[in-house]
Scaffold this active site. Sequence first.
Site, short mmCIF file in Angstrom:
data_model
loop_
_atom_site.label_atom_id
_atom_site.label_comp_id
_atom_site.label_asym_id
_atom_site.label_seq_id
_atom_site.Cartn_x
_atom_site.Cartn_y
_atom_site.Cartn_z
N GLY A 1 0.83 -1.20 0.00
CA GLY A 1 0.00 0.00 0.00
C GLY A 1 0.86 1.25 0.00
O GLY A 1 1.99 1.24 -0.50
N SER A 2 0.32 2.30 0.61
CA SER A 2 1.01 3.58 0.55
C SER A 2 2.17 3.65 1.55
O SER A 2 2.24 2.87 2.50
CB SER A 2 0.02 4.70 0.88
OG SER A 2 -0.41 4.54 2.22
N GLY B 1 2.68 2.21 5.41
CA GLY B 1 3.90 1.51 5.85
C GLY B 1 4.50 2.16 7.09
O GLY B 1 5.00 1.47 7.99
N GLU C 1 5.65 -3.52 0.79
CA GLU C 1 5.68 -3.15 -0.63
C GLU C 1 4.93 -1.83 -0.72
O GLU C 1 3.71 -1.81 -0.80
CB GLU C 1 4.93 -4.18 -1.48
CG GLU C 1 5.50 -5.56 -1.49
CD GLU C 1 6.81 -5.67 -2.23
OE1 GLU C 1 7.25 -4.68 -2.84
OE2 GLU C 1 7.39 -6.77 -2.18
#
Length: 500
Positions: A236-237, A241, A258
């Site tokens: 995600g963004s 994270g 990721e």
Amino acid sequence: MNATSDLRTRAAAALGRCGVDLPDGGALAVTSPVDGTELARLPLHSAEDVDVAIGHAARAFEQWRDVPAPVRGRLVRRLGELLVEHKSDLAELVTLEVGKIPSEAAGEVQEMIDVCDFAVGLSRQLYGRTMPSERPGHRLMETWHPLGVVGVISAFNFPVAVWSWNTAIALVCGDPVVWKPSETTPLTALACDALLRRAADDVGAPDGLHHVVLGDATVGESLVDDPRIALVSATGSVRMGRLVAPRVAARFGRCLLELGGNNAAIVTPSADLDLTVRGVVFSAAGTAGQRCTTLRRLIVHRSIVDTVVERIGKAYSGLRVGNPFDEGVLVGPLVSEKSYEAMRSALDRAAADGGVVVAGGERVDVSGNGVYVSPALVRMPGQTEVVQEETFAPILYVLTYDDLDEAIALHNAVPQGLSSSIFTLDQREAEQFLSRSDCGIANVNIGTSGAEIGGAFGGEKETGGGRESGSDSWKAYMRRATNTVNYSTELPLAQGVEFG
Ligand code: UN1
């Protein structure tokens, strides 16, 4: 005729074929970005439900960890067979829920099939090393063991492939999975869950190996904070994270991240321009710019920049934007109005920085309530702040360079480090780029997106450092033990230590 007259019926039919009975209703409204149709309503899970799911998965782990890895592989082989059988159903659901054109939706399902193949082979190749011991009559080796329950948090844009990268590998590694899909793509998740449950039944795998939990960030937080979740694999963004990583670290859990990309390609004077234009257009405009690997920056040598911009502009004007179910459409909808606002604001900031929109960037009127835009090509005087950010929409910024060192410096001067490429026929330039790109993925003469599953997928810096899918990414899903075995009758100590 436009075939979308009844998207809701189509979704229910595809789900039915995958073995999902839609519940009667619930708080979560699932709408299609294709035209805003409400596809279904689903109940949300509470923190208690998540707790129960994790408990169930943790119990399944106790059984699954003892099943030999090649036998675990049979479950993934069966899943792969079911994915082949239901490829068109899943692809249909991906188009309905995400708006991908059918070819890209089918490609995403193929990615799932491919990673199942990979994982089945891997189930006989979870190799450890042996090392020479410094002591006579001793053996030193490492062995890999199942890690525990894996929590998968996935994003809307690859609603099923990213799940499969994690789940196919986790299962052969001996780990059950609790999956929190994006709130916008729960239907594809339910379809995958049903197929996996069927595969588990077919091969006699234990109950409870896989759970889908639906909800907002609080459901994600339950996974993040639960010590029974050994690995949190989150896509995600960067913002997400930053929230996830410290919380998992605080309990010494393992994290695989990721996050965003701000991927660039360098085009050098020797590049094959026909190939370059095709590669650039697919990477920048494909999936309406909503891949984490989407090409967002093009760094072109001054001697060819006008030609390259003109040719890409021409290709952009020929791209059909519209309902993804319509023949010939290459660019489907954005996922939401919010994405369009982010695109609009980025384009305004680029213009304020002296950028010039050469093509696209317009709202396109398509029937229904979908959000459609023409991919934007923007010439920039420099790599300003907005260019250094990831805007999850189809904007390609064009920058100009004079020598390769400058191009590579520009390339690396962003906080993200996912994917990169160079278009060149000069081997020296290609090798220099490959050794100096700071991304997890660096390509030559292909674009930044569309990676195969056989390699490790992921990136550096703000992208989060995780690696998923192929190569030795499986190691993140297992626990490594170093074993020293003494088969002599003596007890020599390492480093020559004498004790008594
Ligand atoms: C993503 O956008 O989150 O390399 C994943 C690609 C695809 C995966 C993208 N195979 O573009």
